[in-house]
Write an enzyme that holds these catalytic residues in place. Structure first.
Site, short mmCIF file in Angstrom:
data_model
loop_
_atom_site.label_atom_id
_atom_site.label_comp_id
_atom_site.label_asym_id
_atom_site.label_seq_id
_atom_site.Cartn_x
_atom_site.Cartn_y
_atom_site.Cartn_z
N TYR A 21 -15.17 6.81 -11.04
CA TYR A 21 -14.68 5.58 -10.40
C TYR A 21 -15.12 4.35 -11.21
O TYR A 21 -14.30 3.46 -11.50
CB TYR A 21 -15.22 5.53 -8.97
CG TYR A 21 -15.06 4.22 -8.26
CD1 TYR A 21 -13.81 3.75 -7.88
CD2 TYR A 21 -16.18 3.43 -7.95
CE1 TYR A 21 -13.67 2.54 -7.21
CE2 TYR A 21 -16.05 2.24 -7.27
CZ TYR A 21 -14.79 1.79 -6.91
OH TYR A 21 -14.67 0.59 -6.26
N GLY A 73 -5.71 -2.39 -4.54
CA GLY A 73 -5.22 -1.02 -4.36
C GLY A 73 -5.95 -0.03 -5.26
O GLY A 73 -6.64 -0.41 -6.21
N ASN A 82 -19.20 -3.20 -8.80
CA ASN A 82 -20.58 -3.08 -9.34
C ASN A 82 -20.76 -1.74 -10.03
O ASN A 82 -21.64 -1.59 -10.88
CB ASN A 82 -21.59 -3.27 -8.21
CG ASN A 82 -21.62 -2.13 -7.20
OD1 ASN A 82 -22.36 -1.16 -7.38
ND2 ASN A 82 -20.83 -2.20 -6.14
N LYS A 140 -12.98 1.35 -13.34
CA LYS A 140 -13.10 -0.10 -13.18
C LYS A 140 -13.31 -0.77 -14.55
O LYS A 140 -12.79 -1.85 -14.81
CB LYS A 140 -14.25 -0.43 -12.22
CG LYS A 140 -13.95 0.00 -10.78
CD LYS A 140 -12.70 -0.68 -10.25
CE LYS A 140 -12.34 -0.27 -8.84
NZ LYS A 140 -11.12 -0.91 -8.34
N ASP A 194 0.89 -1.17 0.00
CA ASP A 194 0.00 0.00 0.00
C ASP A 194 0.92 1.21 0.00
O ASP A 194 2.16 1.07 0.02
CB ASP A 194 -0.92 0.00 1.25
CG ASP A 194 -2.26 0.68 0.95
OD1 ASP A 194 -2.23 1.82 0.44
OD2 ASP A 194 -3.32 0.08 1.18
C1 15L Z 1 -17.60 0.07 -4.19
O1 15L Z 1 -17.09 -0.22 -5.26
C2 15L Z 1 -16.86 0.80 -3.15
O2 15L Z 1 -15.48 0.50 -3.16
C3 15L Z 1 -17.44 0.59 -1.77
O3 15L Z 1 -16.89 1.59 -0.93
C4 15L Z 1 -18.96 0.67 -1.77
O4 15L Z 1 -19.38 1.97 -2.09
C5 15L Z 1 -19.52 -0.32 -2.77
O5 15L Z 1 -18.94 -0.14 -4.04
C6 15L Z 1 -21.05 -0.22 -2.89
O6 15L Z 1 -21.54 -0.05 -4.01
O7 15L Z 1 -21.73 -0.36 -1.89
#
Ligand code: 15L
Length: 274
Positions: free
Chosen positions: A134, A70, A110, A138, A32
């Site tokens: 974000y 990470g 997701n 992904k 990290d």
């Molecule tokens: C994610 O991808 C996040 O990293 C996590 O913090 C949550 O927000 C999660 O999704 C979610 O959708 O609950």
């Protein structure tokens, strides 16, 4: 004994997996930006900034498989996402290739498909519908994984993680909860299953209300044990404390969808009438 590198070791998932993985992978290297405050003397830690390719190469030295947790884990400013997830994600795959790492398990989310409505059941082959910067990062990570699998023969497993934790936190999370031990199972499949090439699994436990067809993971032997409905009363009580969110409550990505939303609200009504 395989040497496994886990990035994001100081984050939420990393902190939990640091305790669950050593019995399975005793030769675990944690990484990290900074060491976890409670790092034990039995643990191996190597600091690295994912946006620095040379530093990422250094932590990949002598490693057989990588669990990549990470990066930036929520919606954020473009430059933070760019450095940690876009540049960082690319660096991780490229460093792994240069150092001869054979397998990568990539923590997707997701939020790569968060703009699918909740009434729409989706498989792992749908067109991405990210719900923010974000989520876009992904989708990018999954694309880089696909490239490195096809072009360089890396064995890549992308896990679109729902919500990781000891129990589902609210109504939405009843559909997408991921128990820590079930994530460990998915990681083990990614690190060991002989037939892995480039796979996308949903990181979800045994959730009756799921929106995802996760049979691909089951075909690889995934047998989740967490039952979201066992925590229904708690989740619904927590949900009652949250104000309604017409956008977020409609889409799978929840509040990530309503952040900065100035799209066409009438689509939500139209789709509801489908
Ligand atoms: C994610 O991808 C996040 O990293 C996590 O913090 C949550 O927000 C999660 O999704 C979610 O959708 O609950």
């Amino acid at each position: 004994m395989p040497r496994i590198l886990m990035t994001g070791a100081a984050g939420g998932i990393g902190t939990s997996l640091r305790k669950l993985l050593p019995p399975i992978y005793p030769d675990l290297v944690l990484s990290d930006l900074k060491a976890p405050a409670d790092l034990g003397s039995h643990e191996t830690f190597k600091a690295a900034d994912l946006s620095d390719l040379a530093e990422v190469e250094a932590i990949c030295e002598g490693v057989d498989g990588i669990l990549h947790f990470g990066g930036y884990s929520i919606e954020g400013a473009w430059d933070d996402i760019l450095q940690a997830n876009i540049i960082g994600g690319y660096n991780l795959f490229e460093a792994a290739r240069r150092k001869g790492v054979k397998r990568i398990v990539f923590a997707s989310s997701n939020h790569a498909v968060g703009f699918y409505p909740r009434h729409h059941r989706i498989g792992n082959d749908v067109t991405p519908r990210p719900d923010g910067r974000y989520g876009v990062s992904k989708v990018f990570g999954e694309a880089v994984g696909s490239l490195y699998a096809d072009k360089h023969g890396l064995k890549v497993t992308c896990i679109r993680i729902g919500n990781f934790g000891e129990r589902p936190l609210d109504h939405r999370r009843l559909a997408m909860w991921l128990k820590p031990e079930d994530l460990v199972q998915l990681c083990q499949i990614g690190l060991e299953h002989p037939d892995i090439r480039f796979e996308i699994f949903y990181g979800a436990s045994l959730n009756e209300r799921t929106w995802w067809d996760n049979h691909h993971a089951y075909d690889f032997g995934y047998r989740p044990t967490g039952r979201a409905e066992d925590f229904r009363d708690h989740a619904m009580a927590e949900q009652a404390k949250i104000p309604p969110d017409p956008i977020g409550d409609y889409y799978q990505g929840g509040a990530f969808c309503s952040i900065e939303y100035d799209g066409d609200r009438s689509r939500i009504i139209d789709w509801n009438n489908d």
